[in-house]
Structure formats: C-alpha cells, structure tokens
Write an enzyme that holds these catalytic residues in place. Structure first.
Site, PDB file in Angstrom:
ATOM      1  N   HIS B 188       0.816  -1.224   0.000  1.00  0.00           N
ATOM      2  CA  HIS B 188       0.000   0.000   0.000  1.00  0.00           C
ATOM      3  C   HIS B 188       0.850   1.275   0.000  1.00  0.00           C
ATOM      4  O   HIS B 188       0.353   2.326   0.411  1.00  0.00           O
ATOM      5  CB  HIS B 188      -0.944   0.043   1.212  1.00  0.00           C
ATOM      6  CG  HIS B 188      -2.103  -0.913   1.148  1.00  0.00           C
ATOM      7  ND1 HIS B 188      -1.992  -2.241   1.473  1.00  0.00           N
ATOM      8  CD2 HIS B 188      -3.408  -0.730   0.806  1.00  0.00           C
ATOM      9  CE1 HIS B 188      -3.174  -2.827   1.348  1.00  0.00           C
ATOM     10  NE2 HIS B 188      -4.046  -1.943   0.926  1.00  0.00           N
ATOM     11  N   GLY B 241      -0.819  -2.822  -5.215  1.00  0.00           N
ATOM     12  CA  GLY B 241      -1.947  -3.738  -5.076  1.00  0.00           C
ATOM     13  C   GLY B 241      -3.269  -3.031  -4.901  1.00  0.00           C
ATOM     14  O   GLY B 241      -4.323  -3.595  -5.218  1.00  0.00           O
ATOM     15  N   GLU B 350     -13.547  -8.778   0.042  1.00  0.00           N
ATOM     16  CA  GLU B 350     -14.282  -7.540  -0.274  1.00  0.00           C
ATOM     17  C   GLU B 350     -14.563  -7.459  -1.777  1.00  0.00           C
ATOM     18  O   GLU B 350     -14.347  -6.433  -2.418  1.00  0.00           O
ATOM     19  CB  GLU B 350     -13.491  -6.330   0.217  1.00  0.00           C
ATOM     20  CG  GLU B 350     -13.006  -6.521   1.661  1.00  0.00           C
ATOM     21  CD  GLU B 350     -12.290  -5.313   2.274  1.00  0.00           C
ATOM     22  OE1 GLU B 350     -12.786  -4.816   3.276  1.00  0.00           O
ATOM     23  OE2 GLU B 350     -11.265  -4.890   1.730  1.00  0.00           O
ATOM     24  N   GLU B 366     -19.227  -1.985   1.250  1.00  0.00           N
ATOM     25  CA  GLU B 366     -18.374  -1.162   2.106  1.00  0.00           C
ATOM     26  C   GLU B 366     -18.676   0.317   1.881  1.00  0.00           C
ATOM     27  O   GLU B 366     -18.869   0.759   0.747  1.00  0.00           O
ATOM     28  CB  GLU B 366     -16.901  -1.462   1.770  1.00  0.00           C
ATOM     29  CG  GLU B 366     -15.932  -0.743   2.694  1.00  0.00           C
ATOM     30  CD  GLU B 366     -14.473  -0.953   2.321  1.00  0.00           C
ATOM     31  OE1 GLU B 366     -14.164  -1.938   1.616  1.00  0.00           O
ATOM     32  OE2 GLU B 366     -13.649  -0.131   2.733  1.00  0.00           O
ATOM     33  N   CYS B 368     -16.691   2.722   1.950  1.00  0.00           N
ATOM     34  CA  CYS B 368     -15.675   3.271   1.036  1.00  0.00           C
ATOM     35  C   CYS B 368     -16.006   2.972  -0.428  1.00  0.00           C
ATOM     36  O   CYS B 368     -15.648   3.749  -1.313  1.00  0.00           O
ATOM     37  CB  CYS B 368     -14.302   2.704   1.360  1.00  0.00           C
ATOM     38  SG  CYS B 368     -13.538   3.438   2.813  1.00  0.00           S
ATOM     39  N   CYS B 443     -10.631   2.945   7.458  1.00  0.00           N
ATOM     40  CA  CYS B 443     -10.656   3.644   6.178  1.00  0.00           C
ATOM     41  C   CYS B 443     -11.940   4.431   5.970  1.00  0.00           C
ATOM     42  O   CYS B 443     -11.935   5.506   5.360  1.00  0.00           O
ATOM     43  CB  CYS B 443     -10.465   2.651   5.026  1.00  0.00           C
ATOM     44  SG  CYS B 443     -11.556   1.231   5.081  1.00  0.00           S
TER      45      CYS B 443
END
Lengths: 681, 681
Positions: B188, B241, B350, B366, B368, B443
């Site tokens: 990340h 990723g 997810e 989610e 997000c 997040c």
C-alpha cells in the site's frame, strides 16, 4: 464375491465403553457391490494409495523427518496443523487395512501410482478398467499390497518426530522453537493430538499393532499432565481453539479403559464457552454448550465439539449434555442446514451464519463439516436410538459429503456451493468451485478418505432385542444376534431384498429405517405386507426368524419437487429436484445454448426419470420441463416498480428440457454453471 | 443566512485540466439549509473535530512522530496503510476550511470535543442544540475556530515524517526497517501516496498553502523516479496492489500543470491486468481494463482504478479507455449493484462477486465503495454529460453512502447489509451490523468526512451553453454563466423552486436532471409547463433568462414498491419500498411482538406516507399493510415436497402495520433486525 460374517470388519471409529448408556451398539456391516462399493473402490485403489506421494510433495512427511532430525531443510506448509493431514491419512489407511483380504489381487493394484508419479499430474488411474464410465474400478477392497508397508513407514516417521516427553507438533517444534501451548487459540496443538489419537486407535483396532497407539498414549499422558482445572495442580487451565481432541480422548478411553482420558475430555468440553480463548463464537468460546440455543461459529469446530458431547453423554450418562446436544441438533437442522446436508453459511470464518441464512452460491458447506456432521449424528443415533439422526446421515452422505470427492477419487472440493452462476469468476485455491488436486489447507481429502474407508461402521446397529438397519447397501449386516444379507441397487432403485442368514431361535426385532424423505413404502415379509407411515422412522418387524426368511422393502423413488421453509430467503420462489436420498442439480454442460440463470422450471409438468449408464459413472437423471426466460433490456438499472411490470414486454420464453443430475456428481465434466434451486416463475 | 456567490466554495476534488475533453465542468454550489446541510453540520461540528483525538488514540499521529524521531515507542496499528486515515482526515478538514467563514460563531463550536475526550466515550455532542432529534446542529458550516490550527499541526507531523528523498510510509519506515517497494501487492505504499497527494491538493486548493503540497510533490517526484515501464531507465516496473495513486496523480497534474504526473498515472493504469502482481482479480491484475467485460475483485480497488481511467480519458482523450469505463459502469449497474447503490457482494476479499449475486444479509457494500462509486460516477458525468451517472450518485448518496455514518456523526458502519436477521449473531469489529466508534481498519470514517465536506462539488456543472443541476439542495448553484438560487425540502417534498439570480443577457440552457426513479414530474417556468418523460434524463430549458425568473420543478414522490431483475436470486418474490431517491427498510424496533423474518407485505394495499419530525432526526415514514405468517411446526427438516403444501395448515397470519424508515437512518436506535426486501407471499 460376498464376504462371510467372519470377514466383515468388526470395528470402526466408535466402540462403546462398558458403562455406556447408548440405546444402540454399532453393528458390523460389509458392502459388497453397488453404489457405495464403487466409491469405496475409488477410495481404496486411487485416493488412499496416492496419499503418501501427495503428503510427500506437500512437505508433511518432510516435516516429520525434520522434527526427527533425520532430514535437513525448512518447514513446509502454511498452517500449524499440517501434521493432521498425515494422521487422517493414517486413520483412513488403517480402516482400509481392517478390510479382510479378498480372494484375489485387488483389481486396481497395478494402477496405484508409485513414487515416481507427481501429485500434480492429471492421471486417472484405473480409467481403462472402469466398467461404468468415470468411476474407479469396482471390486474387492482388500488393501493394495504395499499399504501395510506404507502405513508402517509413516507410523515410524510419526514416532520418530515425537519428543521424549510425548509432545508432538512439527510446526511448534520447528517453527516456534519448541514453544508450547502459548497460542491455544490458533495453535491447534490439541487438535493435532486428537487426530493422532484417532489414527492410533484406528491402527490398533485394525491391525492390533500398538506402535502408533504408544505414540498417542505418550502424547495423551503428556496433555493430561499439563491441562486441568484450577486447583488440579496442572499447569494450564485451557482448551484448544479447535475442538477435536475431546472425542479422540473418549475413544482412547474406550480403547484402553483408562478413565483419565474420559475425564480429560469432559474437562475440555466443559471449559468451552467461558472466555478462556477470548470468548469468540469462532472458537466455540462464546457460550457453554449446556446453555447454547443454536449452533454457531466455525462449523467444523462446533460439530467436533458436539460429537464429543454426545460421546460424553453416552459414556457418563450426563443428561444435561445429552439434552443440549439434542436441542442443538434440532436447531441446526431446522435453521442452519442446506438441503444437501451441507453446513456452514459463511466463507468468512467458516461460520454457521444466522438462522435461515442459507445462501446458495456462497454456501460454504465445507466437506469436513459434512463429515463432522455424520460423526456427530451417528453418536446421537447410538445414544438415542432415534432414526432422524441417520436420516441426516443419509442425506449428508449422498449429497453434501460425496460431492467433496470427484468420481475418479483424484480431485476434491473444499467448499460445496449449491449454485455456480453463469459468468462465475472462480477464485481458485481452496475455495474454488472447480475440483482441485490438493489444497493448501488439505484437511478435507484425507477426511473423506477416512470416512469412506470406515463407511461400513455407520450402516447398522444392534441392541439386546435385535438389529437396526440405518443405511441400505448391498452386502451384510451383522449384530451379535443375527446376520442379514442385503441386495439392492439403491439409490437408483428402491427395492431392498433382505435375507436372514443367521438367527437365534428366539424372536427378535429387525428394524428398518424408513427414510424421512420417503412418502410411500411397502415391506413384504412372508404373507404380510406393511405400509407406512411409521411414527418414529423405524419399521419394526418382531418375530421368530429362520435362516432364509426374506423381507423385501420397496421405497418409492418418485422424483419430487421440494420447497423450503419460507424463512430461507435465498430460495424463495424456487424448488429443488430430489429423488430418494439424492438431491439433484442442473449443470450448464447439459444445457447448451444459454446459461442456467435464465431458466425457469415448470412445476405443473411431470418429472421423468431416465437411467444413463453412460453418464457420470452411471446415474439416474431426472428430466423436467422448463423454459428459458426472454428478458427485456431494462436499461442500466435492474430494479423497477412492480406496477410497471404489466407494461413491460411479456417474459415468455422458449421451452427447454431440463436434465438434472445428482448433486454429488457435479463438476466432474467441464467447468461451468450449476444450480440446485430452480425458480418457478 | 444564504451565502452570496463569492462565498460559494469555488473548488473541489476534481478540477479539469486545460486540455480536458470533459463535456461538463464542475460548477460551484452551496448548500444553505435542508437535508444535506444537517448531515454536513454533523460532519463539520462533530465528525471532523473529533478526528484528531481519534487518530491520536489509534496511534496514527504517534506513528508520524516516531518516524520523525520526535517520539519513542512502538508502531501502532495493524496495517501498512494507517497513514491514510490521517491523510483522509486532512483532506476532509481542508474541504471544511474551504467553506467561507460565516457571519457568526459556528453553533457547534463549544461542543467540539477537546483532547481530553477519549474516543471511546459515548458522547453525543450538540445533542441539546439539535432542533430535530438525533441530528447534530444545523447551521453555519464555517470551520470551528481551531480547525486551521489542527490542520497546521498535523500537516507539520506529516512533513516531519517524510524522508529526505520524499518517501513517506510510517509502516515501512518503522516496522520494515526502511524496506521499500518490496511488497507491492500488499504494501500500500503508492496507495498511501495517493491519499497524501489528494489531501495536499485539497489543502492547497482550500487554503492556498503549499506546505502539504510540497510534501506530496516530493513524494510524487520520488515515485516518478522509481517507477516506469521497461526501457524507461526507472528501477521498478510495477503497480500498487491497491489502486489510488493514479487518480491522485491526475489531480496533481491538474493542480500543477506538470504532465509527468499525468503520464505516470497513465502508465500505472495500463500496467494493471498484466500479472505484475500475480494476476489476481483482487488486485485488479487479472485482466487489463481495456479488455474487461465486468467489474471484479476488491470493489474499492476496482472503483478507484476506474475513477482514474475516467480522469485519464478526460485529460488525454483516450477513447478506448473511455469506452471501457462506460462498458464497465453499465455492467456494474446492471449486474452488480445493490438497490442502495452499495457495491461488493462478498465479505471474503471484499469482492464484487458474480453477476446478479447480490445477497442481502451478506451484502458487503463497504462504505468506502459507495464513496469510490460517487467519485467515479462524477468523473463519468463530467466526461460524458450523461445524467445516469448522477442518477447513481443520488441513489448512492442517499442510501448506500449515508447509512455509513450515524445521525449524530459519531458512529460508523464499515459494511452496509440490506438485512439483519432475527437472531443475528453479530461478529463485532469492522464487519459489525452495529455502529462502531472507530475501526481497526479505519478507512471508512475519514472517507465519509471528506465526501461530506466536499459534497457541494458534486451538485452542479456548467458548459459553454449553460448550467446543469445534478442534485437538488437548498442553496445556490453557480456556473461561469449564471447563479441559481434553490429552495426545497427535498427529499421529503418533491418541489424545488429555482430562481435565477445572475444571468447573462444571451440565451442559455438550464438543465435539470429528472431522476431515473421519477415517473411523473412537472416543471413550470413562467407560462410554460413541461412534463415528462425526458429521453436522456435532462430537462433542458433554453431561453433568455432574467434575474428573478423562476422554475418550479415538482417531482412526484409517490411511494413505490420495487422489484428486481429475476436473475437477482436473493430477492426473488420480494419487493422493496422506495420514495423519491430513498430506499426504505423495516427495523425490528418498529415492529414489536415478533421478528421481521415472518413478515409478508401486502402489495395490493396502498402505501401511506407519514412525516415524523420526532423520529430519527425527522423522517418521512412509509406505512404498508402486511401480515405476520403463522408457520406450522414442520418437524426437524425445513424442506418439504411442494405437493405437500395443500395438505399443510394454511399459512394465514395476523395483520400488521409495517412502518418503513429510510435505509440511511437504520441502526440509530437499539440493536435489532432490519430488512430492505420484503416477501410478498
């Protein structure tokens, strides 16, 4: 050539203790031909013989050598429980060794892959011998010539890896620097011990050898010296994150008569649910079994724990534990069991999910959970004498369990969904909807092997009054009282011809389980005819029997459309096709010219039955009428007001013939879509 | 007090470059009162002010100090991307600072929790000021007095943690010993850089300060020196990723004019799908976007990547990329979008799941992903000028997105299911169906904050011919050409009164989006009346306007029952209640005397509307007729042949009044069951 009574395996995973309160005792049984013989042949001549090479390739045997100091290198595998793959294979092989040697060479012997065959190779041994398509050869199940030697070799590896004080876990010995019992939540040390003990008991029962049993006893004694309740003077008051050692310890008590093992099992079972592992449902630690109202958490963990509860209630007469097990079994079947007998609704945490949450495409239904369910239900059947437990066993064996292994015995499913959509993107790996040669977490394949190798153990029982037949096979059932020969082509045909071979002069009761799915049956016995229904699932025939007496049971196998409780949201407006104990499914490969997701079944038209000896090793298919919906292009948004529907173009479709195949046989041809539940409109 | 034109925020997350091919340009807008103002007030006066203390408690700020060498201790947090919680909060705070200061003190100011308030405390600031129940105080959204100082303090922490060559990631600096770019699949690092860049652009646009932008530019230049295609001389040909840096780099180009950033973004976007990360769909690496036929893999990753594709198509005119983005948007909405606009069907990975696989209780959705969907769709709306993208934005904002934050702005949902069953066992933690104060993977909360703080950016656009209103609020819309004042109580009432405040003398077109859900509307403009339908979603009013001209748009808000495409298996035989842009749900708390799982809605009876100012901060409820099924006890097996049904007791039930509340407001009272989709029989 049918086996004589003396040739029937007289042993199996459950042997009751002398003080047992069980209603029934396991009886010997032997399968000679037919449906299950074919599966057991593929297990005996393909799956089990290939085990050592697969365990070698995956590094499990290497780890044992490393721990023994006889090899150098790195620990192989991703989990602290990789040793159990070896133990479960050993248990399977031991049950195989318990098969009495046959009259000739095992027909599959020369196909058993040697060490020169790589585990990844796509080789179907016995293909040219198989008389029925994809199936491995039928025939004698006497172990292949070198199985005993293989078992001996691997038992020696296990023994060599054990530490002097009895501890044995290659992960902790090699990766964790010998640290012990510091991570009970995830360490699986007692879980591994449990599978070792079960393998050792099987090895001892099957061969009389104490070699592996000695290893297990040393480990069990070590565990008994370490774990105990506060005040016991034992250093650790704790339980394993994955129940399994408990039922193994009960069986070790049954094998040895040593009550310490029974008491240790009882201690472990009762320490779950008190927060020792942080209180998670995943680890069965949220609530004590005695207070639980439904099954929860990781399905296999829950089921192994409940099998131990049934064992303890059986051996100790603990009525509260028995009531809890009965209550939880009822809650599980009414609210958390898929039609196939599959258990576990969530991929996430391999969890049971909520009541009536029974998704199709995301059904987890781990193969190991089906196996654990059979183990638990069999213990409940023995404890209570009630037929419903064997009803669930039958459903599970023919569907949720058997789907876990390919027809050729070489490929596996870890998860067993009830639907694979058109356009499915397969994740690959352990959670693939495509059969896989071996898994990173390889718990299921050797678990299937050990259940198939010990399947005869789950067929019949006896008590002081007679013999009970739980599952119908071609072969023999033998209790202490009597021997019955059985001939049937079940589940393809519903006629089971039972002949008394040995009987005492006194009257006794032959009990036949009338399956829960069966709405019509007829049993003829001499001049008498019996027809249903039966109140408690048992047709009880009490009389004075003579050798040669025959009972012919006919179970109606009319195919049927099945609907679910309306609270099972996932299948609202759908039906499933069933016939006898078999759940059916559609596969995309049988329905070219479009996918399965547009198909609707016409429930007003009769179902037809067609036996197809050429297909999938020989199956009876069910043919239904249906149509393929023509869906109007609804633009970019797939939701619309219901009162718009009359204005939208009619959803007429073309007629299609739907060919349903048994669910257990799915995913044995090309990759594609599949569904068990079919929309009705 | 309404803001004047000059007080409207003239900036937002997307600012088109000079060569942009977008059909539309973002226009300024300001929300003065009404539905969204209440949400933005709770964001401004509760959520955002509480951020620093929560980030301090979770260790995010501590990590920055550790990396700067100004504190001692251990790295806090479980993920390599914890820095992004800080960056997203900074972005949210920056957009808040872009709000022109109001005439008076912010009403919520004295409730903003200081550093002495622990994040875990169950404190609802502003409760006594809230005029409408649970909602935080309405009113002026000018930043609370110390927000600029807080931002300055935290920007300095970020700057202090940066390494001399521009690299910045506290996890790798502190936990991984400074190792860089060795684990692109999971590390990340570029994802973190992306959020830093977006925060820096926001900070620069909002305040004019270059302090954070300098940090971002140094990092971006560092990345540009490291990553590039083979033959570029750059050391690494690779991608992250988790896509995110791509759209950030496009915006950095837009902010600075430096084309290297645009080219780097284009390079990254096109390297996905070629196996650089192992080829997993999870990482968007299975297939290049240009060839993909449906969205797949991790939903947020897919959506951020697609937002970048839209940005690139906008800035470079890449027609193939635009076509791919349009194709994937259509595939997503037709096959993989929940009614709420929620995206992502699987908890596991997810993941988007298969086409039409849209479960209710296991909907991941989610928060997000809803935010990412809005970001992508807005870029598509600007690029194409098509109304459907803002249709999806509206649906998402009012439902799948807004459910992610509690009415009081203090608690969050990470996953947004469409059903919580009676007897639900909640897993707790990030995947809880109960609102949570903060997450281990935090997040979502600061992502909600940044979207609410920049919400005015997504309301309107302009082009050379006029102004387009995408979302209806009370406030002002201002393109380069004109200013429109809007008054409405939408979504509770369907009347929107639009008054021209500033206009050129030449004719221009006022375009009003007629929502996709709207079946009847009427617009009055002087003596003229317009009624539907509109072909492309836009009602276009071209004329010579004068200040004071009024358009009154009336959208019919008749409540409606909605059904799904029959391929959405999860909701077969069910309807949902909707009204205007709002999806409704039943909550257990409103239906005492039994659960929700036995309830059936009567679709033949009319729906009634009842405004309840006392309830959930003031909501319009929809009342439907229904019944509670009486289910016969079916024994232990919940499946039965369909032709047994006539014999079984009638499933009659008692009549119940069903009270549906807006989905966004669920889980703000007691824990309990909820469902959006209601069985019809």
């Amino acid at each position: 050539m049918p086996r004589t009574r003396s040739a029937l395996p007289a042993t199996g995973p459950v042997r009751l203790g002398p003080d047992s309160r069980a209603a029934l005792r396991p009886a010997a049984a032997g399968i000679d031909t037919g449906f299950w013989q074919a599966r057991r042949a593929s297990n005996a001549h393909v799956s089990i013989p290939q085990g050592p090479a697969l365990l070698e390739a995956a590094g499990n045997l290497h780890n044992l050598r490393l721990a023994a100091g006889t090899a150098a290198g790195e620990f192989q595998g991703a989990y602290p429980f990789v040793d159990t793959d070896v133990y479960k294979w050993l248990e399977a092989a031991a049950w195989q060794l318990a098969q009495a040697p046959g009259e000739g060479q095992a027909p599959g012997e020369d196909q058993a892959p040697g060490e020169d065959q790589a585990p990844g190779e796509d080789h179907a041994p016995g293909e040219d011998q198989a008389p029925d398509g994809d199936l491995a050869p039928d025939g004698d199940l006497a172990p292949d010539g070198d199985l005993a030697a293989e078992v001996g070799r691997i038992v020696a590896l296990v023994a060599g890896a054990q530490q002097p004080d009895g501890y044995l876990n290659t992960w902790f010995q090699l990766v964790k620097g010998g640290e012990r019992y510091k991570d009970l939540r995830w360490g699986h040390e007692l879980y591994c011990a449990g599978h070792l003990i079960q393998a050792a008991v099987a090895h001892h029962r099957a061969t009389g050898s104490g070699e592996l049993l000695d290893v297990a006893l040393k480990f069990a004694d070590h565990i008994d010296s370490v774990f105990g309740p506060p005040g016991s003077g034992k250093p650790i008051d704790g339980i394993d994150g994955h129940p399994e050692v408990e039922t193994a310890l009960v069986e070790l008590y049954r094998e040895t008569g040593e009550r310490r093992y029974l008491e240790l099992a009882a201690y472990f079972v009762d320490r779950y649910g008190h927060g020792l592992l942080g209180g998670e449902a995943y680890c069965q630690d949220r609530v004590p079994l005695r207070e639980a109202t439904n099954v929860e958490g990781h399905a296999v963990r829950q089921l192994y724990l409940l099998a131990a509860a049934a064992d303890l209630a059986t051996e100790t007469g603990d009525a509260e534990l028995r009531t809890a097990a009965e209550r939880l079994w009822h809650a599980m079947t009414t609210t958390k069991t898929h039609l196939t007998g599959g258990l576990g609704a969530h991929h996430e945490e391999e969890d049971f999910g909520d009541p009536y949450e029974l998704p199709n495409e995301r059904a987890y239904c781990e193969t190991c959970a089906a196996i654990a369910s059979v183990q638990w239900s069999w213990r409940m059947a023995l404890l209570t004498g009630e037929a419903r437990y064997s009803d669930l066993i039958e459903r599970t064996l023919y569907n949720g369990f058997l789907a876990g292994v390919s027809l050729d015995g070489e490929r596996w499913l870890y998860v067993n969904p009830l639907q694979v959509r058109d356009g499915h993107t397969d994740p690959g790996g352990d959670q693939s909807a495509r059969r896989t040669r071996w898994f990173r977490c390889a718990c299921c394949p050797p678990n299937v092997m050990r259940l198939l190798a010990s399947l005869e153990h789950y067929l019949a029982s006896g008590d002081d009054n007679g013999l009970q037949i739980h599952q119908y096979v071609s072969g023999r059932y033998a209790s202490d009282l009597a021997v019955i020969r059985s001939e049937t082509d079940y589940p393809w045909h519903g006629t089971i011809a039972l002949t008394v071979e040995e009987t005492p002069a006194e009257p006794w009761t032959l009990s036949l389980r009338i399956p829960q799915w069966c709405r019509e049956f007829r049993a003829r016995c001499g001049q008498e005819t019996y027809e249903g229904p039966v109140a408690d699932g048992w047709l009880r025939l009490e009389r004075t029997w003579s050798p040669g007496d025959q009972v012919v049971l006919e179970l109606s196998l009319e195919p049927r459309l099945t609907a679910a409780d309306p609270r099972v949201d996932a299948v609202r407006g759908c039906v499933a096709i069933e016939r006898g104990p078999l759940v059916y499914c559609l596969e995309g490969v049988d329905h070219p010219g479009g996918g399965l997701d547009d198909i609707v079944v016409d429930t007003t038209r009769p179902l037809a039955v067609k036996h197809r000896p050429d297909l999938l090793g020989g199956v009876t298919t069910v043919v239904a009428a249906g149509s393929r919906r023509h869906l109007p292009d609804a633009g970019w948004w797939p939701y619309a007001p219901v009162d718009d529907s009359p204005d939208s173009p009619q959803q007429d479709g073309e007629c299609v013939e739907l060919t349903a195949v048994p669910y257990y046989a799915w995913a044995n041809r090309e990759d594609g879509s599949m569904r068990v539940w079919l929309p009705t409109s």
